[in-house]
Scaffold this motif. Structure first.
Motif, PDB file in Angstrom:
ATOM      1  N   TRP A  29      -3.073  50.831  32.269  1.00  0.00           N
ATOM      2  CA  TRP A  29      -3.253  51.163  30.758  1.00  0.00           C
ATOM      3  C   TRP A  29      -4.639  51.516  30.405  1.00  0.00           C
ATOM      4  CZ3 TRP A  29       0.801  51.296  27.770  1.00  0.00           C
ATOM      5  CH2 TRP A  29       0.534  51.350  26.171  1.00  0.00           C
ATOM      6  N   PRO A  30      -4.466  52.557  29.637  1.00  0.00           N
ATOM      7  CA  PRO A  30      -5.789  53.161  29.247  1.00  0.00           C
ATOM      8  C   PRO A  30      -6.945  52.205  28.599  1.00  0.00           C
ATOM      9  CG  PRO A  30      -4.265  54.550  28.538  1.00  0.00           C
ATOM     10  CD  PRO A  30      -3.477  53.243  28.822  1.00  0.00           C
ATOM     11  N   ASP A  31      -8.137  52.340  29.004  1.00  0.00           N
ATOM     12  CA  ASP A  31      -9.306  51.376  28.735  1.00  0.00           C
ATOM     13  C   ASP A  31      -9.390  51.640  27.134  1.00  0.00           C
ATOM     14  OD1 ASP A  31      -9.850  50.468  31.347  1.00  0.00           O
ATOM     15  OD2 ASP A  31     -11.283  51.773  31.638  1.00  0.00           O
ATOM     16  N   GLY A  32      -9.694  50.726  26.283  1.00  0.00           N
ATOM     17  CA  GLY A  32      -9.606  50.613  24.895  1.00  0.00           C
ATOM     18  C   GLY A  32      -8.476  50.722  24.050  1.00  0.00           C
ATOM     19  N   ALA A  33      -7.415  51.080  24.644  1.00  0.00           N
ATOM     20  CA  ALA A  33      -6.011  51.242  24.047  1.00  0.00           C
ATOM     21  C   ALA A  33      -5.481  49.720  23.731  1.00  0.00           C
ATOM     22  CB  ALA A  33      -5.010  52.013  24.900  1.00  0.00           C
ATOM     23  N   PRO A  34      -4.976  49.193  22.604  1.00  0.00           N
ATOM     24  CA  PRO A  34      -4.630  48.074  22.120  1.00  0.00           C
ATOM     25  C   PRO A  34      -3.498  47.656  23.189  1.00  0.00           C
ATOM     26  CG  PRO A  34      -4.975  49.196  20.304  1.00  0.00           C
ATOM     27  CD  PRO A  34      -5.293  50.121  21.290  1.00  0.00           C
ATOM     28  N   ARG A  35      -3.433  46.414  23.661  1.00  0.00           N
ATOM     29  CA  ARG A  35      -2.362  45.956  24.801  1.00  0.00           C
ATOM     30  C   ARG A  35      -1.177  45.364  23.900  1.00  0.00           C
ATOM     31  NH1 ARG A  35      -4.682  46.373  29.391  1.00  0.00           N
ATOM     32  NH2 ARG A  35      -2.773  45.482  30.428  1.00  0.00           N
ATOM     33  N   GLY A  36      -1.081  45.297  22.560  1.00  0.00           N
ATOM     34  CA  GLY A  36       0.011  44.616  21.894  1.00  0.00           C
ATOM     35  C   GLY A  36       1.509  45.428  22.357  1.00  0.00           C
ATOM     36  N   ALA A  37       1.245  46.649  22.341  1.00  0.00           N
ATOM     37  CA  ALA A  37       2.477  47.374  22.539  1.00  0.00           C
ATOM     38  C   ALA A  37       2.995  47.110  23.909  1.00  0.00           C
ATOM     39  CB  ALA A  37       2.404  48.941  22.524  1.00  0.00           C
ATOM     40  N   LEU A  38       2.222  47.158  24.840  1.00  0.00           N
ATOM     41  CA  LEU A  38       2.487  46.898  26.297  1.00  0.00           C
ATOM     42  C   LEU A  38       3.232  45.539  26.378  1.00  0.00           C
ATOM     43  CD1 LEU A  38       2.647  48.126  29.496  1.00  0.00           C
ATOM     44  CD2 LEU A  38       0.114  46.951  29.548  1.00  0.00           C
ATOM     45  N   ASP A  39       2.593  44.515  25.855  1.00  0.00           N
ATOM     46  CA  ASP A  39       3.059  43.201  25.928  1.00  0.00           C
ATOM     47  C   ASP A  39       4.235  42.921  25.239  1.00  0.00           C
ATOM     48  OD1 ASP A  39       0.530  42.609  27.390  1.00  0.00           O
ATOM     49  OD2 ASP A  39      -0.377  41.786  25.436  1.00  0.00           O
ATOM     50  N   ALA A 110       5.858  44.797  12.331  1.00  0.00           N
ATOM     51  CA  ALA A 110       5.578  44.729  10.989  1.00  0.00           C
ATOM     52  C   ALA A 110       5.062  43.424  10.588  1.00  0.00           C
ATOM     53  CB  ALA A 110       6.949  44.953  10.104  1.00  0.00           C
ATOM     54  N   THR A 111       5.366  42.504  11.431  1.00  0.00           N
ATOM     55  CA  THR A 111       4.963  40.962  11.322  1.00  0.00           C
ATOM     56  C   THR A 111       3.715  40.934  11.393  1.00  0.00           C
ATOM     57  OG1 THR A 111       7.276  40.213  11.637  1.00  0.00           O
ATOM     58  CG2 THR A 111       5.394  38.626  11.907  1.00  0.00           C
ATOM     59  N   GLN A 112       3.330  41.612  12.850  1.00  0.00           N
ATOM     60  CA  GLN A 112       1.757  41.475  13.188  1.00  0.00           C
ATOM     61  C   GLN A 112       0.891  42.125  12.111  1.00  0.00           C
ATOM     62  OE1 GLN A 112       0.851  44.386  16.308  1.00  0.00           O
ATOM     63  NE2 GLN A 112       0.376  42.765  17.444  1.00  0.00           N
ATOM     64  N   HIS A 113       1.416  43.095  11.643  1.00  0.00           N
ATOM     65  CA  HIS A 113       0.795  43.883  10.551  1.00  0.00           C
ATOM     66  C   HIS A 113       0.368  42.892   9.342  1.00  0.00           C
ATOM     67  CE1 HIS A 113      -0.283  46.347   7.117  1.00  0.00           C
ATOM     68  NE2 HIS A 113      -0.652  47.396   7.869  1.00  0.00           N
ATOM     69  N   ASP A 114       1.497  42.189   9.115  1.00  0.00           N
ATOM     70  CA  ASP A 114       1.341  41.211   7.977  1.00  0.00           C
ATOM     71  C   ASP A 114       0.199  40.110   8.281  1.00  0.00           C
ATOM     72  OD1 ASP A 114       2.889  42.506   6.214  1.00  0.00           O
ATOM     73  OD2 ASP A 114       4.847  41.228   6.803  1.00  0.00           O
ATOM     74  N   ARG A 115       0.453  39.542   9.614  1.00  0.00           N
ATOM     75  CA  ARG A 115      -0.119  38.547  10.011  1.00  0.00           C
ATOM     76  C   ARG A 115      -1.806  38.629  10.067  1.00  0.00           C
ATOM     77  NH1 ARG A 115       2.558  37.479  14.271  1.00  0.00           N
ATOM     78  NH2 ARG A 115       0.999  38.666  15.731  1.00  0.00           N
ATOM     79  N   HIS A 116      -2.025  39.945  10.295  1.00  0.00           N
ATOM     80  CA  HIS A 116      -3.440  40.235  10.434  1.00  0.00           C
ATOM     81  C   HIS A 116      -3.961  40.940   9.000  1.00  0.00           C
ATOM     82  CE1 HIS A 116      -4.017  39.450  14.608  1.00  0.00           C
ATOM     83  NE2 HIS A 116      -2.873  40.274  14.828  1.00  0.00           N
ATOM     84  N   ARG A 127       7.802  50.224  12.028  1.00  0.00           N
ATOM     85  CA  ARG A 127       8.701  51.626  12.326  1.00  0.00           C
ATOM     86  C   ARG A 127       7.942  52.494  13.117  1.00  0.00           C
ATOM     87  NH1 ARG A 127      10.077  52.051   7.685  1.00  0.00           N
ATOM     88  NH2 ARG A 127       8.386  53.956   6.947  1.00  0.00           N
ATOM     89  N   ASN A 128       6.812  52.923  12.958  1.00  0.00           N
ATOM     90  CA  ASN A 128       5.996  53.962  13.725  1.00  0.00           C
ATOM     91  C   ASN A 128       5.611  53.340  14.909  1.00  0.00           C
ATOM     92  OD1 ASN A 128       6.567  55.529  11.299  1.00  0.00           O
ATOM     93  ND2 ASN A 128       4.401  55.180  10.554  1.00  0.00           N
ATOM     94  N   THR A 129       5.332  52.093  14.974  1.00  0.00           N
ATOM     95  CA  THR A 129       4.648  51.698  16.230  1.00  0.00           C
ATOM     96  C   THR A 129       6.057  51.490  17.115  1.00  0.00           C
ATOM     97  OG1 THR A 129       2.905  50.658  15.084  1.00  0.00           O
ATOM     98  CG2 THR A 129       3.578  49.934  17.476  1.00  0.00           C
ATOM     99  N   CYS A 133       7.045  52.953  20.956  1.00  0.00           N
ATOM    100  CA  CYS A 133       7.284  52.128  22.042  1.00  0.00           C
ATOM    101  C   CYS A 133       8.672  52.740  22.876  1.00  0.00           C
ATOM    102  CB  CYS A 133       7.479  50.671  21.674  1.00  0.00           C
ATOM    103  SG  CYS A 133       6.013  49.777  21.354  1.00  0.00           S
ATOM    104  N   GLY A 134       9.606  52.945  21.805  1.00  0.00           N
ATOM    105  CA  GLY A 134      10.767  53.608  22.341  1.00  0.00           C
ATOM    106  C   GLY A 134      10.606  54.858  23.303  1.00  0.00           C
ATOM    107  N   ASP A 135       9.632  55.614  22.443  1.00  0.00           N
ATOM    108  CA  ASP A 135       9.082  56.959  23.410  1.00  0.00           C
ATOM    109  C   ASP A 135       8.613  56.643  24.786  1.00  0.00           C
ATOM    110  OD1 ASP A 135      10.044  58.445  21.245  1.00  0.00           O
ATOM    111  OD2 ASP A 135       8.113  58.876  20.404  1.00  0.00           O
ATOM    112  N   LEU A 136       7.816  55.660  24.748  1.00  0.00           N
ATOM    113  CA  LEU A 136       7.150  55.032  26.027  1.00  0.00           C
ATOM    114  C   LEU A 136       8.113  54.707  27.040  1.00  0.00           C
ATOM    115  CD1 LEU A 136       4.712  54.740  27.813  1.00  0.00           C
ATOM    116  CD2 LEU A 136       4.471  52.604  26.776  1.00  0.00           C
ATOM    117  N   CYS A 137       9.162  53.997  26.580  1.00  0.00           N
ATOM    118  CA  CYS A 137      10.316  53.344  27.560  1.00  0.00           C
ATOM    119  C   CYS A 137      11.206  55.081  27.923  1.00  0.00           C
ATOM    120  CB  CYS A 137      11.366  52.484  26.812  1.00  0.00           C
ATOM    121  SG  CYS A 137      10.907  50.932  26.466  1.00  0.00           S
ATOM    122  N   ALA A 138      11.324  55.634  27.240  1.00  0.00           N
ATOM    123  CA  ALA A 138      12.096  57.045  27.783  1.00  0.00           C
ATOM    124  C   ALA A 138      11.253  57.537  28.904  1.00  0.00           C
ATOM    125  CB  ALA A 138      12.035  57.966  26.669  1.00  0.00           C
TER     126      ALA A 138
END
Length: 352
Positions: A29-39, A110-116, A127-129, A133-138
């Protein structure tokens, strides 16, 4: 290893292959990229699902004469990554908030965005994130398939069916969108389920496995004779569960399809035979984004009263029987036929 010995642990083997693949992505996983999507993707991919598409792919391989090996497990498991792509995008398009009993991917972000308390629109962020993630799965599905470990010429043979499956799913999703704003006939709904779900659930996975094994065109054709009607039955059952299923079992709210106004075969049949009063109530309730449980109960009663539910159950039986008849006529080792018969029963006689 015997055919019988490989049947029970298939799901565990697919999950182990997916875990290993995702772990390798974690390390790169690229250095500096947030890991939230991967997790989040790790949890989504590994925490549910029937693994029915990899199973059909595996038994297509065995039916084509392939021996059990880790490489075909990897290739088959790649279909689950493509399935994750389809589910994530489908939930965004349908506005579904739940999947497999958990918040859908766009709701998680969306919940993550609200929580922070981040700036901007939390729904747009979710929606955009999730789209990414769907594109990454493909992309991962392509990578895992090509890195499965089989010889390149075999991968090339199977990839033709993989590419066709991918095109059909996206074309079917587009047709579904068109049908929802235009032609909502039973005939149109049947075309949608064949392209969007049926073939990518049964027929194409079987053919991918068979072609990886170098099977004859005759066997691939036999798998289509079996898989197409069975895949239709699978989706018809899914449509029934979307309206009549127990959300605690299906993992998805029973109101989603009704609020969305999803143009299913069952709803098309109900509208075709509804009397004037029933048609007026369906027009008022079906597709109402504010539909409550009382309204849903009324829709279900109309579906039953028109005989649409009974018709769907008959359609499921007819298509399942047609698929099983084709399977009985196919030239397959008896253990493979037995495994596919069991998979067929699991696909249509289910509660989630």
């Amino acid at each position: 290893m015997t055919l019988q010995a490989t049947r029970h642990p298939l799901r565990q083997r697919f999950d182990a292959a997916l875990t290993d693949f995702i772990d390798r992505q974690d390390r790169t996983w690229p250095d500096g990229a947030p890991r939230g999507a991967l997790d989040s993707l790790r949890r989504f991919i590994l925490a549910g699902g029937k693994r029915i598409r990899p199973a059909f792919c595996y038994w297509g391989w065995r039916g084509g004469g392939g021996e059990d090996c880790p490489e075909v497990i990897n290739a088959a498991a790649a279909l689950e990554l493509f399935h994750a792509f389809a589910l994530i995008h489908d939930d965004i398009i349908d506005g579904s908030d739940r999947r497999r009993g958990q918040p859908s991917m766009h709701r998680v972000f969306a919940t993550q965005h609200d929580r922070h308390a981040w700036r901007g629109d939390s729904l747009a962020f979710g929606r955009n994130t999730a789209l990414l993630c769907g594109d990454l799965c493909a992309a991962w599905a392509e990578q895992m398939f090509h890195e499965c470990g089989l010889p390149p010429h075999q991968i090339h043979q199977g990839y033709a069916a993989f590419a066709l499956m991918r095109t059909e799913v996206i074309a079917g999703q587009y047709l579904d969108l068109v049908s929802s704003v235009g032609d909502d006939s039973v005939a149109s709904a049947l075309i949608v389920i064949r392209m969007k779900t049926a073939r990518y659930t049964v027929t194409r996975p079987l053919q991918i496995g068979a072609r990886l094994a170098g099977a004859s065109p005759a066997l691939c054709a036999a798998f289509a004779e079996f898989g197409d009607p069975l895949g239709d039955a699978f989706q018809l059952r899914d449509d029934v569960l979307g309206v009549f299923g127990d959300p605690a079992v299906t993992g998805k709210p029973a109101l989603d399809d009704l609020r969305e106004g999803k143009p299913t075969v069952m709803m098309g049949l109900a509208r075709n035979v509804a009397d004037r009063a029933q048609a007026a109530r369906l027009a008022s309730l079906f597709g109402d984004p504010e539909l409550d449980e009382a309204g849903a109960v009324e829709i279900r009663e109309i579906i039953r009263a028109t005989g649409a539910l009974d018709q769907i159950e008959q359609m499921i039986r007819v298509r399942t029987d047609a698929g099983l008849a084709a399977l009985a006529a196919a030239e397959l080792p008896p253990p493979v036929r037995t495994a596919l018969t069991e998979l067929a029963a699991a696909a249509v006689n289910r509660t989630h």
